[in-house]
Motif scaffolding. Structure first.
Motif, mmCIF file in Angstrom:
data_model
loop_
_atom_site.group_PDB
_atom_site.id
_atom_site.type_symbol
_atom_site.label_atom_id
_atom_site.label_comp_id
_atom_site.label_asym_id
_atom_site.label_seq_id
_atom_site.Cartn_x
_atom_site.Cartn_y
_atom_site.Cartn_z
ATOM 1 N N LYS C 40 0.854 -1.173 0.000
ATOM 2 C CA LYS C 40 0.000 0.000 0.000
ATOM 3 C C LYS C 40 0.896 1.232 0.000
ATOM 4 N N PRO C 41 0.509 2.380 -0.473
ATOM 5 C CA PRO C 41 -0.776 2.596 -1.140
ATOM 6 C C PRO C 41 -0.821 1.880 -2.483
ATOM 7 N N LEU C 42 -2.006 1.467 -2.832
ATOM 8 C CA LEU C 42 -2.147 0.721 -4.079
ATOM 9 C C LEU C 42 -1.664 1.576 -5.244
ATOM 10 N N SER C 49 -6.141 3.484 -9.189
ATOM 11 C CA SER C 49 -6.552 2.326 -8.385
ATOM 12 C C SER C 49 -7.837 1.718 -8.945
ATOM 13 N N VAL C 65 -4.029 -6.140 -0.821
ATOM 14 C CA VAL C 65 -3.184 -4.997 -0.490
ATOM 15 C C VAL C 65 -2.721 -5.205 0.945
ATOM 16 N N PHE C 67 -2.550 -4.240 3.940
ATOM 17 C CA PHE C 67 -2.947 -3.528 5.153
ATOM 18 C C PHE C 67 -2.737 -4.512 6.300
ATOM 19 N N SER C 128 -4.153 6.035 6.299
ATOM 20 C CA SER C 128 -4.870 5.050 5.480
ATOM 21 C C SER C 128 -4.959 3.703 6.193
ATOM 22 N N HIS C 129 -3.939 3.361 6.959
ATOM 23 C CA HIS C 129 -4.005 2.115 7.743
ATOM 24 C C HIS C 129 -5.166 2.186 8.735
ATOM 25 N N ASP C 132 -8.468 1.955 6.980
ATOM 26 C CA ASP C 132 -8.770 0.578 6.589
ATOM 27 C C ASP C 132 -9.219 -0.220 7.808
ATOM 28 N N GLY C 287 -8.015 -1.334 -1.238
ATOM 29 C CA GLY C 287 -6.900 -0.437 -1.516
ATOM 30 C C GLY C 287 -7.377 0.801 -2.274
#
Lengths: 313, 313, 313, 313
Positions: C40-42, C49, C65, C67, C128-129, C132, C287
């Protein structure tokens, strides 16, 4: 409100020559038929403490010793949990009482000299609190003691001059309770970073409890087959008796002064005859027992073996 | 890369009749000139472990015993702090190793019977880890032991039938290190809610360290005159040697398997002659020492007094 | 065992010009019918994406992805608790992701420049983690975002020369989930002393859960009318699915590497057709969603208002 | 000792129709030239609080509002650390104030209805404490607010009958301080297991501090390049000013009641003219500011955007 005559005798904070004087004061007050609250240690020797117990019995008065840590609501809760069987049969008790205010060679205080403060220092001063606590929470007396004392400094510096030290800076102890449960206790006044860390864990066949004086508003409850629990001091979750010791809502910490306050409240309720339950404060009998345990520990260290605690009364 | 011949002998997870077989395997492998890694306990008796040490010396091979908790980076850091004097003169060591997987009467396992797992259970199985750890971190051997064993269940139920138990569920121990430092250790496999809580505190004249295996990525450092510290496993803050044991960035937890991995890495580096520092893994000498401490503890319990640990080698 | 063709594409650790190249690799691998695991990031933009998602759908392959924080057993347990209703109706989500590795002006890295790492740094890299995680645990998508970004340093020093910084060091965010639940998130790479502190709390009508990546083997469970709980990672106490993510006994910590390992295991089980449950790893759809949330956050900061997250697919 | 005339006006614990009456009392007392201590919130609207500020100025008296959490010694220490530059330039503030006493539909109280307790509940009741704290510790005013309110229950049951609820159960807020620092705050009275968890972190360019009201005797200090610190409330380690707020030795916990006590002590010292330092208690100006922040938060929620806080005075 019934008028009562109470003598509050603060010995612990003076020591030395004064202790004898204070003992005399207590004898006089007991003789005068007053209810007496004493600082701990009650006396420096068990023969003296036994005498005070007898005087109080003869006078028919109520007595208390300020083992203040009983006064925290979660200590009361722990005792209630044990006595209502929430932990099952007891298997093990353990913990420590650690401080660091006497870590350095230059740390001095009237307590460091046996001629002022008695033959034991760390055990008498703080270990005795832990021993009272474990006996209070389990409802069982300490019957045997093994102790290995240690001293961090053979000499300390007072006003630039060395003072020979003959009292212990700490001890590693193994104890046995009257029901046969064994336990261990580490006492130290020279553990850097530990300010007043009195920690007790009681392990039973179905659950365990753990309490730390430095975070007194949380009681850890250990389980085998489900998540452990953290009981915050929340009046709505406490036993009726423990709830009476909690003065602020959940999440609003009770502090150090709330303990003695609760014990004094309880004492006054008893001397006024307004109490509906047995006392939770320590009596002179408990204070005497604490002195006996200290003496047993010293004897154990001297003889390198187990010593039975003889309460004598 | 130099090719080396290594035998990995996993004894700990089998026990019973197999242990003798495994001992034979180790003897054969040593005889064949292989470097040997053994599970702990190395053997059930100190005469056997002494023999293995001699065989390995004669064979001129390297040996290791899987005292895996040495492999955490912050254990290495604690040892480095002690050895570079960051704690000052040592005053006291204390801690515990608590589990609850044998709490219930119905909890059984090959380890509970002495004919399979040896005369000691809790001390041999987990107490030995703590004893290895304290010796590793302080760099000092245990020279004297006092132990009081306890048993939660005289009988346990296996397949609906009672089995007589002759090994301990735990112990309260007092120890002495070669430098004269005293210590205490509580061992229990019946402490509800404690899963694998191996906790060690080393108190010195200028600072203290405290480490808990269940939160292995934090090392508490206690101070008298400034705030206590919490050293997170941050490679940038570790000694060079401890840093080699940290595989992930700060805040990214090392876990249980990283310990043995580090010890294996270290072992292989040594057998290949690529190591620049003395080994940090436990050798057969250390494994032998662990067996000797266990034997001393049993003897102490039987005689109710201190027992000197005789290493014999 | 069925043979499968999998491409592992590690983009996250390179960045810059390479990211485009990696996208090309992924397109090729997807085109060749390979299952693909991506860092990640995708991608850096949601149009890219979205394209990868479409390519994967067309190719009929499985995607993932990394995560990785989903891979901790107690994260799985938290999700299971939510999905089986143990928390009741959800009321609030909140938490933070705090680091300090970019605290100083002299801290530089390829990630600090937008031309290499994209227009967002802290949110894209660590926020972003968390996003998610909250979507995974609650099973609900983020539908609206409010974000206020901040920058600790307008310039950073690289090799003694100032570099103009155009990406954020952190952000204060408010989010809304599809069910209407609101939440807040603080993201920072300049919080002294916080190494990788990703903390999430989900508050429901009957209970709450709280999890901290730095102590990943403990799940706090909050209650109103009974003691709070601390669920240690104990296989015997976990849901069947979470248990499969726990590799060591209770009290033996899972570490950082165990998370990705679990996700890879799960991915391979799925590509081999051996999985009996829906995937728990993040797919390219997830992702893509993460990229969309980051873009919405940047737009919110620019427009000082709420921005709906448009997933487009 | 100088005799002073002080009026203590306890409004917070009554509410409803009484609040207007109490305002009248305060006006009368101010008019009579008395120094006034008021419960918080000072008033329900900023026009009223502005009026009280003006009345107090005209009367030339001292005023205080019981933002009691300022009274903990480690809150004072945190403020001192910020003001003497120990944290460096401030970068970010964040935290939460979480309770659970209004979690259930059946939890009712005079505070839940706007006609009695004002248009805001959770923010006015507890969020205002946090806002006062962050302004006190940083020495900076809140200048802008973004808030998203939420309500767990549209109706609550009082005496078996539904009551329509028009106040918030919590909010996710983003704030800006006058120096440009951003921050985030989560407020909730429906977070199961959180009793009175007011937590604040202030992140600066060289260090960070974090404080939690439920463990008020510990101040976490975060560092980038050395171990984090835990400052226990130890009088010997506190600034001179903070030390005056600590009444018991290190390790002896200050509790909830010690905060208000310290503020009252400080207030009386000021009205007697015996204070040598600027007041640390909140004045009516501070109380007014708190009311203004609450109003801005409500307006922000209504308009879905940033709202500047207009203090007006």
């Amino acid at each position: 409100m019934k008028r009562v005559r109470v003598a509050i005798v603060g010995s612990g904070f003076m020591g030395g020559a004064h202790l004898d004087a204070l003992r005399r004061v207590e004898r006089v007050e007991l003789g005068a038929g007053k209810h007496v609250v004493s600082e701990k240690p009650l006396t420096l020797t068990s023969s003296e403490s036994a005498e005070l117990v007898r005087l109080a019995r003869d006078a028919g008065v109520m007595t208390a010793v300020n083992f203040n840590y009983r006064g925290y609501p979660l200590v009361q809760e722990a005792r209630d949990m044990v006595s209502r069987g929430a932990l099952g049969r007891l298997l093990l008790v353990h913990g420590h009482y650690l401080q660091d205010w006497l870590l350095k060679e230059t740390d001095v205080n009237w307590r460091i000299e046996s001629r002022l403060a008695g033959a034991s220092r760390a055990i008498a001063d703080i270990g005795s609190h832990w021993c009272d606590l474990v006996q209070f929470v389990t409802g069982q007396r300490i019957t045997r003691v093994f102790a290995k004392l240690f001293r961090a400094h053979e000499e300390r510096m007072r006003d630039g001059r060395p003072v020979r030290i003959d009292t212990e800076d700490g001890a590693c102890m193994v104890i046995e309770l009257e029901g046969g449960v064994v336990g261990s206790l580490t006492v130290s006044q020279v553990s850097a970073g530990r300010k007043n860390r009195q920690w007790l864990e009681v392990d039973g066949a179905t659950a365990a409890v753990s309490w730390d004086q430095e975070e007194p508003n949380e009681l850890w409850i250990g389980h085998r087959d489900r998540p452990n629990e953290s009981l915050l001091k929340d009046p709505s979750m406490l036993s009726e008796r423990a709830r009476a010791f909690a003065h602020y809502p959940a999440g609003h910490p009770e502090g150090y002064p709330d303990g003695p306050r609760n014990l004094f409240d309880s004492f006054y309720a008893h001397v006024r005859g307004e109490a509906s339950r047995p006392p939770v404060f320590a009596t002179f009998e408990d204070g005497h027992r604490a002195v006996c345990v200290v003496e047993a520990a010293l004897r154990s260290d001297a003889t390198s073996g187990w010593v039975n605690v003889e309460y004598g009364l």
